[in-house]
Every structure is written in C-alpha cells, then in structure tokens.
Design a protein around this motif. Structure first.
Motif, mmCIF file in Angstrom:
data_model
loop_
_atom_site.group_PDB
_atom_site.id
_atom_site.type_symbol
_atom_site.label_atom_id
_atom_site.label_comp_id
_atom_site.label_asym_id
_atom_site.label_seq_id
_atom_site.Cartn_x
_atom_site.Cartn_y
_atom_site.Cartn_z
ATOM 1 N N MET A 252 23.922 -67.962 -27.002
ATOM 2 C CA MET A 252 23.909 -67.990 -25.392
ATOM 3 C C MET A 252 23.893 -66.660 -24.913
ATOM 4 N N THR A 253 24.285 -65.650 -25.499
ATOM 5 C CA THR A 253 24.132 -64.467 -25.054
ATOM 6 C C THR A 253 22.679 -63.691 -25.304
ATOM 7 N N LEU A 254 22.004 -64.067 -26.336
ATOM 8 C CA LEU A 254 21.162 -63.404 -26.695
ATOM 9 C C LEU A 254 19.881 -64.407 -26.872
ATOM 10 N N GLY A 255 19.995 -65.349 -26.734
ATOM 11 C CA GLY A 255 18.944 -66.447 -27.014
ATOM 12 C C GLY A 255 17.745 -66.151 -26.025
ATOM 13 N N PRO A 256 18.020 -66.129 -24.958
ATOM 14 C CA PRO A 256 16.869 -65.819 -23.816
ATOM 15 C C PRO A 256 16.092 -64.489 -24.382
ATOM 16 N N ALA B 220 13.815 -63.651 -28.068
ATOM 17 C CA ALA B 220 12.207 -63.664 -28.334
ATOM 18 C C ALA B 220 11.711 -62.237 -27.589
ATOM 19 N N ALA B 221 12.032 -62.113 -26.669
ATOM 20 C CA ALA B 221 11.388 -60.842 -26.207
ATOM 21 C C ALA B 221 11.796 -59.368 -26.892
ATOM 22 N N TRP B 222 12.907 -59.331 -27.432
ATOM 23 C CA TRP B 222 13.389 -58.441 -28.285
ATOM 24 C C TRP B 222 12.413 -58.264 -29.506
ATOM 25 N N LEU B 223 12.417 -59.555 -30.033
ATOM 26 C CA LEU B 223 11.388 -59.781 -31.352
ATOM 27 C C LEU B 223 9.817 -59.061 -30.977
ATOM 28 N N ASP B 224 9.434 -59.646 -29.870
ATOM 29 C CA ASP B 224 7.964 -59.242 -29.375
ATOM 30 C C ASP B 224 7.976 -57.804 -29.220
ATOM 31 N N ILE B 225 8.991 -57.172 -28.766
ATOM 32 C CA ILE B 225 9.014 -55.634 -28.632
ATOM 33 C C ILE B 225 8.823 -54.915 -30.022
ATOM 34 N N VAL B 226 9.576 -55.487 -30.935
ATOM 35 C CA VAL B 226 9.848 -54.977 -32.293
ATOM 36 C C VAL B 226 8.706 -54.958 -32.985
#
Length: 134
Positions: free
Chosen positions: A65-69, A72-78
């Motif tokens: 619930m905390t990191l779900g949204p 995906a954005a964090w993974l794109d940045i990485v």
C-alpha cells in the motif's frame, strides 16, 4: 482472496495460542520440569510462526500500500539511471578508442616523416662527405 483469509485466520489463531502458552509458561513454578522445557520449545516454534505470519499478513500489505503507486516510478528512474551509466561508459570507451587510433595514426605519420627526413638528410650527408673528400 482465500489465501489471504487463510493467512489471517492462522495469524490470529497463532496469536491466541502463543498468548496461552506464554501464560502457562509464566505460571509454571518448576522450571526444571519436562513440561516447562516443552512449553519453552513450543513458544519458540510459535514465535517463529508468528513472525512469518506477521510479515505475510501485516508487513507485506503495508509495504504494497505504501510503495505500490510509487514503485513503478522508482523502477523507471532506476532503469533510466542505469541506462545513462551504460551509455556514458560506452561513450567514454569509444572516445578512448578514437584517441588511441588518432595517436597511432600520428605516430605512424611521425615515423614516415622521420624516415623521409632521414633518407633526405642521408643523401645530403653523402653529397657533403663526397664534396669534402674531393
């Protein structure tokens, strides 16, 4: 889902049984008896199961619930950052290769020029030595 419901029932059952075992263990006065050592072993096993179920029932949904949204954005940045590192590394490698090639070409031209000058000066030295001997 059915699996999550099963995990939640197991978690609450484990919590109740663990509380009963700890209560029985605290009421036991003879700590050297076999029943106390069995209760202690049972409480250790129940505590391990409790931690596993706690992670499955409480921690995992909380993290989702905390990191779900933003996951995906964090993974794109990485991925973007890593691709940038790889691109810069390849560009640097290509630049070093271009510089090495340029240095080799310059060294080859310098060797050719030196050989040409040596052959020109060698001929003029012969003429000078011939003129001097006459």
């Amino acid at each position: 889902t059915l699996f999550n419901a099963f995990l939640q029932c197991g978690f609450f059952t484990n919590l109740i049984v663990l509380a009963l075992v700890v209560t029985l263990q605290s009421r036991t006065t003879d700590q050297s008896s076999d029943s106390y050592s069995q209760l202690q072993s049972l409480s250790r096993v129940l505590m391990i199961m409790f931690v596993i179920l706690f992670v499955c029932v409480i921690v995992s949904p909380m993290v989702r619930m905390t990191l779900g949204p933003s996951l995906a954005a964090w993974l794109d940045i990485v991925i973007f950052t890593v691709k940038g590192w790889i691109r810069r590394w390849k560009d640097r490698r290509d630049e070093e290769e271009r510089q090495r090639k340029e240095i080799d070409d310059l060294e080859k031209k310098a060797a050719e020029f030196e050989a040409e000058e040596t052959s020109k000066s060698g001929g003029s030295l012969r003429r000078i030595s011939e003129a001097g001997s006459q």
